[in-house]
Design a protein around this motif. Structure first.
Motif, mmCIF file in Angstrom:
data_model
loop_
_atom_site.group_PDB
_atom_site.id
_atom_site.type_symbol
_atom_site.label_atom_id
_atom_site.label_comp_id
_atom_site.label_asym_id
_atom_site.label_seq_id
_atom_site.Cartn_x
_atom_site.Cartn_y
_atom_site.Cartn_z
ATOM 1 N N ASN A 20 0.828 -1.211 0.000
ATOM 2 C CA ASN A 20 0.000 0.000 0.000
ATOM 3 C C ASN A 20 0.866 1.267 0.000
ATOM 4 N N VAL A 21 1.802 1.318 0.935
ATOM 5 C CA VAL A 21 2.626 2.536 1.086
ATOM 6 C C VAL A 21 3.451 2.794 -0.189
ATOM 7 N N ASN A 22 4.069 1.744 -0.707
ATOM 8 C CA ASN A 22 5.001 1.955 -1.814
ATOM 9 C C ASN A 22 4.321 2.063 -3.171
ATOM 10 N N LEU A 23 3.283 1.272 -3.383
ATOM 11 C CA LEU A 23 2.552 1.398 -4.653
ATOM 12 C C LEU A 23 1.876 2.766 -4.739
ATOM 13 N N SER A 24 1.221 3.173 -3.662
ATOM 14 C CA SER A 24 0.520 4.465 -3.739
ATOM 15 C C SER A 24 1.509 5.611 -3.897
ATOM 16 N N ALA A 25 2.688 5.502 -3.266
ATOM 17 C CA ALA A 25 3.691 6.570 -3.426
ATOM 18 C C ALA A 25 4.179 6.645 -4.877
ATOM 19 N N CYS A 26 4.417 5.498 -5.500
ATOM 20 C CA CYS A 26 4.885 5.499 -6.901
ATOM 21 C C CYS A 26 3.805 6.065 -7.826
ATOM 22 N N ILE A 27 2.554 5.657 -7.598
ATOM 23 C CA ILE A 27 1.463 6.155 -8.446
ATOM 24 C C ILE A 27 1.318 7.672 -8.267
ATOM 25 N N ALA A 28 1.413 8.124 -7.010
ATOM 26 C CA ALA A 28 1.286 9.563 -6.741
ATOM 27 C C ALA A 28 2.425 10.344 -7.380
ATOM 28 N N SER A 29 3.623 9.762 -7.362
ATOM 29 C CA SER A 29 4.755 10.505 -7.931
ATOM 30 C C SER A 29 4.675 10.558 -9.459
ATOM 31 N N LYS A 30 3.779 9.767 -10.036
ATOM 32 C CA LYS A 30 3.534 9.853 -11.486
ATOM 33 C C LYS A 30 2.408 10.850 -11.791
ATOM 34 N N GLY A 31 2.058 11.647 -10.799
ATOM 35 C CA GLY A 31 1.116 12.745 -11.031
ATOM 36 C C GLY A 31 -0.337 12.434 -10.710
ATOM 37 N N LYS A 32 -0.601 11.247 -10.187
ATOM 38 C CA LYS A 32 -1.988 10.903 -9.846
ATOM 39 C C LYS A 32 -2.301 11.346 -8.424
ATOM 40 N N LYS A 33 -3.529 11.777 -8.215
ATOM 41 C CA LYS A 33 -3.918 12.200 -6.867
ATOM 42 C C LYS A 33 -4.443 10.980 -6.111
ATOM 43 N N VAL A 34 -3.792 10.694 -4.978
ATOM 44 C CA VAL A 34 -4.057 9.445 -4.258
ATOM 45 C C VAL A 34 -4.488 9.735 -2.811
ATOM 46 N N CYS A 35 -5.470 8.966 -2.352
ATOM 47 C CA CYS A 35 -5.821 8.986 -0.921
ATOM 48 C C CYS A 35 -5.639 7.563 -0.387
ATOM 49 N N VAL A 36 -4.973 7.449 0.745
ATOM 50 C CA VAL A 36 -4.771 6.145 1.373
ATOM 51 C C VAL A 36 -5.594 6.111 2.665
ATOM 52 N N ILE A 37 -6.377 5.059 2.824
ATOM 53 C CA ILE A 37 -7.185 4.905 4.040
ATOM 54 C C ILE A 37 -6.637 3.722 4.824
ATOM 55 N N ASP A 38 -6.245 3.983 6.074
ATOM 56 C CA ASP A 38 -5.655 2.932 6.914
ATOM 57 C C ASP A 38 -6.708 2.435 7.892
ATOM 58 N N ILE A 39 -7.301 1.282 7.540
ATOM 59 C CA ILE A 39 -8.376 0.756 8.386
ATOM 60 C C ILE A 39 -7.867 -0.407 9.247
ATOM 61 N N ASP A 40 -6.550 -0.562 9.282
ATOM 62 C CA ASP A 40 -5.914 -1.589 10.117
ATOM 63 C C ASP A 40 -5.536 -0.947 11.462
ATOM 64 N N PRO A 41 -6.077 -1.475 12.587
ATOM 65 C CA PRO A 41 -5.780 -0.862 13.890
ATOM 66 C C PRO A 41 -4.279 -0.774 14.194
ATOM 67 N N GLN A 42 -3.476 -1.623 13.587
ATOM 68 C CA GLN A 42 -2.026 -1.552 13.829
ATOM 69 C C GLN A 42 -1.447 -0.214 13.354
ATOM 70 N N GLY A 43 -2.074 0.369 12.338
ATOM 71 C CA GLY A 43 -1.690 1.709 11.887
ATOM 72 C C GLY A 43 -0.339 1.798 11.202
ATOM 73 N N ASN A 44 0.140 0.713 10.632
ATOM 74 C CA ASN A 44 1.480 0.764 10.028
ATOM 75 C C ASN A 44 1.525 1.563 8.719
ATOM 76 N N THR A 45 0.386 1.641 8.048
ATOM 77 C CA THR A 45 0.346 2.499 6.851
ATOM 78 C C THR A 45 0.418 3.963 7.275
ATOM 79 N N THR A 46 -0.274 4.298 8.353
ATOM 80 C CA THR A 46 -0.235 5.683 8.854
ATOM 81 C C THR A 46 1.209 6.051 9.223
ATOM 82 N N SER A 47 1.864 5.199 10.021
ATOM 83 C CA SER A 47 3.263 5.511 10.385
ATOM 84 C C SER A 47 4.188 5.369 9.174
ATOM 85 N N GLY A 48 3.793 4.559 8.208
ATOM 86 C CA GLY A 48 4.585 4.415 6.976
ATOM 87 C C GLY A 48 4.674 5.700 6.173
#
Ligand SMILES: Nc1ncnc2c1ncn2[C@@H]1O[C@H](COP(=O)(O)OP(=O)(O)OP(=O)(O)O)[C@@H](O)[C@H]1O
Length: 257
Positions: A20-48
């Motif tokens: 999630n963290v790395n794919l969305s970052a690559c897509i965003a850096s190609k000019g796409k507007k991305v929103c990431v929703i972290d629905i995992d209580p561990q929250g590792n995407t948020t801290s990522g």
């Protein structure tokens, strides 16, 4: 209207957050507007994305349980084109709290639909479970991207998750598609990988693409960096693999379909 994708596998530690963290970052850096929703209580995407979940004024728990407007929970990350709706420790209890709530399976869908037109892609990082948070995610999205770790128990896990997806398709989200399989820590187990990918493709004939992300030391240390790999080691093999995945993803989404 943006496309909404769940990164889903009920098995833990298979590479959901890293994908999630790395794919969305690559897509965003190609000019796409991305929103990431972290629905995992561990929250590792948020801290990522370098964000402390305790510091958030509103999070996805507030949206689903307290009926906070999802727009209030959107935060800008320090990374180009990436917004985040963060996790909360309270999400662990939300699995139980949702049981008593009307529309318990579709709370997330309703919220996401109100921000779809602001983004090209919305990625939902699912928890490693088959509870109501995951059901909400699968009900809310257009498609599922499945990270799989090819170890001994992978085949059994895959048939369980295919079953879940078929049940959600039948009762809650008939248009749900499986978009791709990401062999997320590939270490050369070719025969097992072929079996795993075939198992998925047999359920969703001809539509599913496969990507291989090699097991990579720079990706393994990602949690300690608090940022996508393209920001701490742009040219490593791990970063390259996610660049390729992002390219394939955008190509299939926008050029072919
Ligand atoms: N390609 C890779 N190479 C090496 N290590 C990796 C790779 N992908 C992920 N990892 C590591 O494997 C561990 C599990 O990955 P990750 O947290 O992404 O899985 P997950 O499915 O999101 O876990 P959970 O189910 O707990 O949410 C992490 O320590 C991560 O850094």
């Amino acid at each position: 209207m943006g496309k909404v994708i769940a990164i889903f596998n009920q098995k833990g530690g298979v590479g959901k957050t890293t994908t999630n963290v790395n794919l969305s970052a690559c897509i965003a850096s190609k000019g796409k507007k991305v929103c990431v929703i972290d629905i995992d209580p561990q929250g590792n995407t948020t801290s990522g994305f370098g964000i402390d979940k305790a510091s958030l004024e509103y999070n996805i728990y507030d949206v689903m349980i307290e009926d906070t407007d999802i727009k209030e929970a959107i935060v800008k990350t320090e990374f180009e084109n990436i917004d985040l709706i963060g996790s909360s420790n309270a999400l662990a209890g939300a699995e139980i709290e949702l049981v008593a709530i009307k529309d318990r399976e579709t709370k997330l869908k309703k919220a996401i639909n109100s921000i779809r037109n602001q983004y090209d892609y919305i990625f939902v990082d699912c928890p490693p479970s088959l509870g109501l948070l995951t059901i909400n995610s699968l009900s809310a999205v257009d498609s599922v991207l499945i990270p799989i770790q090819c170890e001994y128990y992978a085949l059994e896990g895959v048939s369980q998750l295919m079953n879940t997806i078929q049940l959600v398709k039948k009762s809650l989200n008939p248009d749900l598609e499986v978009q791709g399989v990401v062999l997320s820590m590939f270490d050369g187990r070719t025969n097992l990988s072929i079996q795993v990918v075939d198992e998925v493709k047999n359920h969703f004939k001809g539509k599913v693409y496969t990507t291989i992300i090699p097991r990579n030391v720079r990706l393994a240390e990602a949690p300690s960096h608090g940022q996508p790999i393209i920001y701490y080691d742009r040219k490593s093999k791990g970063a390259e693999a996610y660049w390729d995945l992002a390219e394939e993803f955008i190509y299939l989404e926008e050029d072919v379909i």
